[in-house]
Structures are given as C-alpha cells and as structure tokens.
Design a protein around this motif. Sequence first.
Motif, short mmCIF file in Angstrom:
data_model
loop_
_atom_site.label_atom_id
_atom_site.label_comp_id
_atom_site.label_asym_id
_atom_site.label_seq_id
_atom_site.Cartn_x
_atom_site.Cartn_y
_atom_site.Cartn_z
N ALA A 198 28.27 30.47 45.82
CA ALA A 198 28.56 31.67 44.88
C ALA A 198 29.98 31.33 44.13
O ALA A 198 30.97 30.95 45.13
N SER A 199 30.07 31.32 43.01
CA SER A 199 31.25 31.18 42.22
C SER A 199 31.25 32.26 41.13
O SER A 199 30.45 32.80 40.61
N VAL A 200 32.73 32.63 40.91
CA VAL A 200 32.93 33.58 39.57
C VAL A 200 33.68 33.07 38.48
O VAL A 200 34.61 32.23 39.08
N THR A 201 33.24 33.26 37.29
CA THR A 201 34.06 32.60 36.18
C THR A 201 34.59 34.11 35.34
O THR A 201 33.57 34.87 35.08
N GLN A 243 37.53 46.67 42.01
CA GLN A 243 37.11 45.24 42.63
C GLN A 243 35.98 45.39 43.14
O GLN A 243 35.45 46.34 43.92
N GLN A 244 34.89 44.35 42.82
CA GLN A 244 33.55 44.40 43.64
C GLN A 244 33.45 43.09 44.34
O GLN A 244 33.84 41.95 43.97
N HIS A 245 32.53 43.09 45.22
CA HIS A 245 32.28 42.02 46.26
C HIS A 245 30.76 41.66 46.03
O HIS A 245 29.94 42.40 46.11
N THR A 265 31.05 35.22 49.94
CA THR A 265 31.19 36.41 49.26
C THR A 265 32.34 36.03 48.23
O THR A 265 33.32 35.50 48.42
N VAL A 266 32.10 36.60 46.91
CA VAL A 266 32.97 36.24 45.91
C VAL A 266 33.51 37.75 45.55
O VAL A 266 32.62 38.58 45.36
N ALA A 267 34.79 38.02 45.16
CA ALA A 267 35.42 39.09 44.85
C ALA A 267 35.52 38.91 43.16
O ALA A 267 36.00 38.18 42.84
#
Length: 189
Positions: A103-106, A163-165, A183-185
């Motif tokens: 998983a990744s976040v942009t 902040q969400q995980h 897990t991504v924050a």
Amino acid sequence: PPGGRAGLSVTAASGRIPAGGSDTFTAQLSSPGHSVAGVSLRLEERATGQQTWGLVGSAVTNAAGAAAVTAPDVTRNALFRFAGPGPELSRPVLVIVVPAVSASVTLGPGGRADLLTASSPLATPGDIVVLQVWSGVRWRSVQAGDLNSSGQVSFMVRAPQDQQHYRMVLPATRDHGMSVSNTVAVPAR
C-alpha cells in the motif's frame, strides 16, 4: 516390493508460501515392515483450475525410503503428490500461495483528498482488494475495488482531521491465499 504392497506418503516443508516461491516435498516409500530404497518417484502438480497433473521433478528413494523434490516458482494454489513407477500414489497435499500486496499513499493537492494505491503484481487481474481503516479498536472495511491489468487499484479518501491508518486486504480466492499489506498513515490536515 518384498513383503507386500508399498505405501507412499508426501509431506510439504511449508504448505503456505509467498507467490513465486518454492516448497520442498518429501516422499516416504515403505513396504510392510521396512523402507524401500532405490525407487524413482515423480513429484506431480495440479494447479487450481487444471484437470491434469504435470511433472515437477523426480528423485530416487534413499536407504530410509525417503526422497525429496523442490517445486520452484509456484504462483497459484496447487495440489502436489508423489507417484511411483507402479500404481503407487500418495495422497495430495495442498500448497497455498500468498501474493504480496503493498500500500502507498499520495497526498492530494489542496488538502482535500488523498490517493491510496494497492499493488499486487502476482495476484490475478480482477481480484478484489479491500481498503480498511483502523478505528482505534479494529480494522473497518471502507471501500473495495478490482486489480487492473497492471496489478493495481487506487482509492480516493478524504483528507482526515486526525491522522488515519489504512491497509489493503487481498481476500483469498481459489488461486491464492489472503494477503494483507503494510499499514500507511494519512496525516491530519
């Protein structure tokens, strides 16, 4: 073999492996009262959705009646069995493969929405991925989507006040076992 009909069994070293990994299978060939040495055995595989058994490799039993063969690059759940030169067949053992999922976040511009992306290149296009958020007590499913032909799926989430995980879950199918991403924050904005 002397003393009557031979018995053939198989065990898997793991039984649950990363997709694309290998597992080693050990056969035990015995006749009532003793082991059978010097017999060539074949390891056969039948992947999910297949009707026929394919040859993986072969080995000759040692003085203890044991032989081992490694099946490389297993990418789908499969049954494995040993076959003897005669009618001997072991009961099949199931090996579950687990495709890695990441998983990744942009972070989105303007602080309104962010893009979370799951990648699982060894899963099957069309497999469902479930986006989950940590509630502070348990993981809660919030969205689901299908992997595209590149092994990815993306989810748009509103930027949180706290902040969400998040994590991605690839549920088990007939072709593979369940896999859970890192897990991504997503930071508060």
